[in-house]
Design a protein around this motif. Structure first.
Motif, short mmCIF file in Angstrom:
data_model
loop_
_atom_site.label_atom_id
_atom_site.label_comp_id
_atom_site.label_asym_id
_atom_site.label_seq_id
_atom_site.Cartn_x
_atom_site.Cartn_y
_atom_site.Cartn_z
N VAL A 129 0.94 -1.35 0.08
CA VAL A 129 0.03 0.15 0.08
C VAL A 129 0.94 1.19 0.00
CG1 VAL A 129 -1.70 1.31 1.37
CG2 VAL A 129 -2.01 -1.11 0.99
N ILE A 130 1.75 1.19 1.14
CA ILE A 130 2.78 2.62 0.95
C ILE A 130 3.63 2.65 -0.45
CG2 ILE A 130 5.17 3.13 2.01
CD1 ILE A 130 3.91 1.83 4.56
N GLU A 131 4.01 1.50 -0.95
CA GLU A 131 4.75 1.79 -2.36
C GLU A 131 3.78 2.43 -3.40
OE1 GLU A 131 7.56 -1.04 -5.18
OE2 GLU A 131 6.10 -2.31 -3.44
N ARG A 132 2.50 1.95 -3.32
CA ARG A 132 1.62 2.40 -4.26
C ARG A 132 1.55 3.77 -3.91
NH1 ARG A 132 -1.96 -1.40 -3.59
NH2 ARG A 132 -3.38 -0.24 -2.29
N THR A 133 1.27 4.24 -2.74
CA THR A 133 0.93 5.80 -2.20
C THR A 133 2.26 6.62 -2.47
OG1 THR A 133 -0.60 4.53 -0.90
CG2 THR A 133 -0.19 7.04 -0.46
N GLU A 138 -6.77 1.13 11.41
CA GLU A 138 -5.51 1.47 11.27
C GLU A 138 -5.37 2.35 10.19
OE1 GLU A 138 -2.82 -2.54 12.03
OE2 GLU A 138 -4.61 -2.86 10.68
N VAL A 139 -4.19 3.27 10.48
CA VAL A 139 -4.00 4.45 9.45
C VAL A 139 -2.35 4.51 9.41
CG1 VAL A 139 -6.11 5.87 9.81
CG2 VAL A 139 -4.38 6.01 11.11
N VAL A 140 -1.99 5.25 8.35
CA VAL A 140 -0.53 5.55 7.96
C VAL A 140 -0.50 6.99 7.80
CG1 VAL A 140 1.41 4.82 6.56
CG2 VAL A 140 -0.01 3.21 7.26
N ALA A 141 0.53 7.61 8.14
CA ALA A 141 0.88 9.12 8.07
C ALA A 141 2.13 9.03 7.10
CB ALA A 141 1.25 9.78 9.25
N PRO A 158 11.09 10.57 2.09
CA PRO A 158 9.66 10.44 2.81
C PRO A 158 9.85 9.48 4.20
CG PRO A 158 9.86 9.00 1.00
CD PRO A 158 11.05 9.88 0.78
N THR A 159 8.95 9.64 5.13
CA THR A 159 8.88 8.92 6.21
C THR A 159 7.46 8.27 6.15
OG1 THR A 159 10.50 10.27 7.36
CG2 THR A 159 8.99 8.89 8.95
N VAL A 160 7.45 7.17 6.81
CA VAL A 160 6.24 6.69 6.99
C VAL A 160 5.87 5.94 8.72
CG1 VAL A 160 4.69 4.57 6.47
CG2 VAL A 160 6.35 5.66 4.63
N THR A 161 4.91 6.29 9.07
CA THR A 161 4.48 5.87 10.62
C THR A 161 3.11 5.33 10.44
OG1 THR A 161 3.81 8.09 11.27
CG2 THR A 161 6.12 7.58 11.75
N SER A 162 2.84 4.49 11.32
CA SER A 162 1.69 3.75 11.46
C SER A 162 0.88 3.90 12.79
CB SER A 162 1.51 2.27 10.77
OG SER A 162 2.36 1.59 11.70
N GLY A 163 -0.11 3.51 12.91
CA GLY A 163 -0.92 3.84 13.97
C GLY A 163 -2.44 3.64 13.97
N ILE A 164 -3.32 4.14 14.52
CA ILE A 164 -4.72 3.75 14.88
C ILE A 164 -5.43 5.22 14.65
CG2 ILE A 164 -4.71 1.50 15.68
CD1 ILE A 164 -5.55 2.74 18.29
N PRO A 210 7.41 17.77 12.84
CA PRO A 210 7.68 18.84 12.00
C PRO A 210 8.27 18.42 10.60
CG PRO A 210 8.52 19.20 14.17
CD PRO A 210 8.28 17.86 14.07
N GLY A 211 7.25 19.13 9.50
CA GLY A 211 7.68 18.89 8.23
C GLY A 211 6.54 17.99 7.87
N ASN A 212 5.93 17.02 8.50
CA ASN A 212 4.86 16.31 8.13
C ASN A 212 3.50 16.73 7.67
OD1 ASN A 212 5.57 13.08 10.21
ND2 ASN A 212 4.83 13.28 7.94
#
Length: 375
Positions: free
Chosen positions: A70-74, A174-177, A187-193, A221-223
């Motif tokens: 999903v992340i690779e596609r986004t 679940e969501v991803v920022a 880019p940076t990817v973080t996950s949570g709910i 900061p920067g997100n």
């Protein structure tokens, strides 16, 4: 000998022994000559060489998670927004300032959604895509009271993100920022709910924001302006703020996409140069702020938190800390009231603003202008 003397003698003997050159033998290194204690110094090298020769990948790679796909596609839809602004020091001398945040491609024709606070004051904007491609951008519209802005680049066939529905989310989903925080160069990817819904906050120095999504996915900061996506990779929010570490941990906020879409459509259908512009940043007047400003605590209106230089408001004498309570015949009880009321006016029209300040009430006549476009 008395007990104290015995103790002193013992301490002296211990200290001398601990500092003696013979207490710690000198370390031996590979290649040292043979001695009775180390008859084969080359044996250490042989053991190390044999061990290194046996090191190799012996396992099979673990399968990738569904989320990584999903992340690779986004990621191609997530951009770094870099700005240049002119700032003045305490003596009024100008200097160049740099800033950056994130953005989301929402249309293949070059339309990028970000936060207003990312581009505020920018005189130039540069957009960096995942992979390093760089393009000049321009701010075609900004809605400060909703902390949203649209940046346009001259491009076609960009990879636009899929847009989801934030009202379908439930607590615990679940969501991803995704974004470009802290100037790390990628880019940076973080996950949570989703940890909360319908949150109202007022970031320090910013406007009051309502109806936000709350998440424990890290937002740094920067997100700001980056994407909050669901497990299908669909955009459900625009990252906008985070709790300070001193106040809370794992507390981030995003503008719900369902609330943002009508504003985005209005911006794109009604170009900013066709709408009346006052040139102020606004927030709702809260009782605590009213007390600090020296006005009645129960006063309702739109509090002016910033006035753009040379704007219609600036030319009319509107100042930071003023409270607008009316425009024309329309009562203003909040920042949103004033924004909606301005939609009924055209650039070039003259409007009377009812204003309350520490010195009392007054009326200012302002000639409304056209919202400028950042190049």
């Amino acid at each position: 000998m008395r007990p104290q003397a015995l103790l002193v003698a013992a301490l002296i003997a211990f200290s001398v022994t601990a500092c003696s050159p013979t207490a710690s033998p000198e370390p031996r290194t590979a290649g040292q000559k043979a001695t009775p204690d180390n008859p084969r110094p080359e044996a250490t090298e042989e053991i190390l060489e044999a061990g290194a020769a046996g090191l190799a990948h012996t396992g099979t790679p673990a399968p990738h998670s569904e989320l990584s796909a999903v992340i690779e596609r986004t990621l191609p839809s997530i951009v770094n927004v870099q700005t240049t602004s002119v700032v003045r020091d305490i003596f009024g001398d100008p200097s160049q300032g740099k800033g950056q945040g994130s953005g989301v491609v929402i249309d293949e024709g070059g339309i990028i959604l970000t936060n207003n606070h990312v581009i505020t004051g920018a005189v130039s904007v540069r957009v960096v895509f995942n992979g390093g491609r760089t393009m000049e951008g321009r701010v075609i519209a900004a809605v400060a009271e909703k902390d949203l802005a649209i940046v346009k680049v001259e491009a076609t066939n960009l990879e636009a993100i899929a847009i989801g529905r934030s009202d379908s989310l439930k607590l615990g989903d679940e969501v991803v920022a995704l974004g470009y925080p802290l100037g790390l160069g990628g880019p940076t990817v973080t996950s949570g709910i989703i940890s909360g819904e319908n949150r109202n906050i007022q970031p320090q120095g910013g406007v009051r924001l309502e109806g936000l999504l709350q998440t424990d996915a890290a937002i740094n900061p920067g997100n700001s302006g980056g994407a909050l996506v669901d497990r299908a990779g669909q955009l459900v929010g625009i990252n906008t703020a985070a709790g300070t570490p001193a106040a809370a941990e794992n507390l981030g906020f995003a503008i719900a996409i369902d609330g943002a879409l009508p504003i985005i459509r209005e911006i794109l259908e009604d170009p900013p140069e066709q709408r009346a512009w006052l040139g102020v940043s606004l927030t709702d007047l809260e009782p605590a702020a009213a007390t600090q400003l020296g006005v009645e605590p129960d006063l309702e209106g739109a509090l002016v938190v910033e006035v753009s230089p040379d704007s219609p408001a600036d030319m009319a004498g509107i100042e930071q800390g003023d409270v607008v309570t009316g425009i024309g015949d329309t009562r203003v009880g909040s920042a949103n009231d004033l924004v909606e009321a301005l939609g009924e006016w055209d650039p070039g029209e003259r409007a009377e603003l009812k204003v309350m300040g520490a010195a009392g009430s007054r009326t200012e006549t302002v000639e409304l202008g056209q919202r400028p476009v950042t190049k």
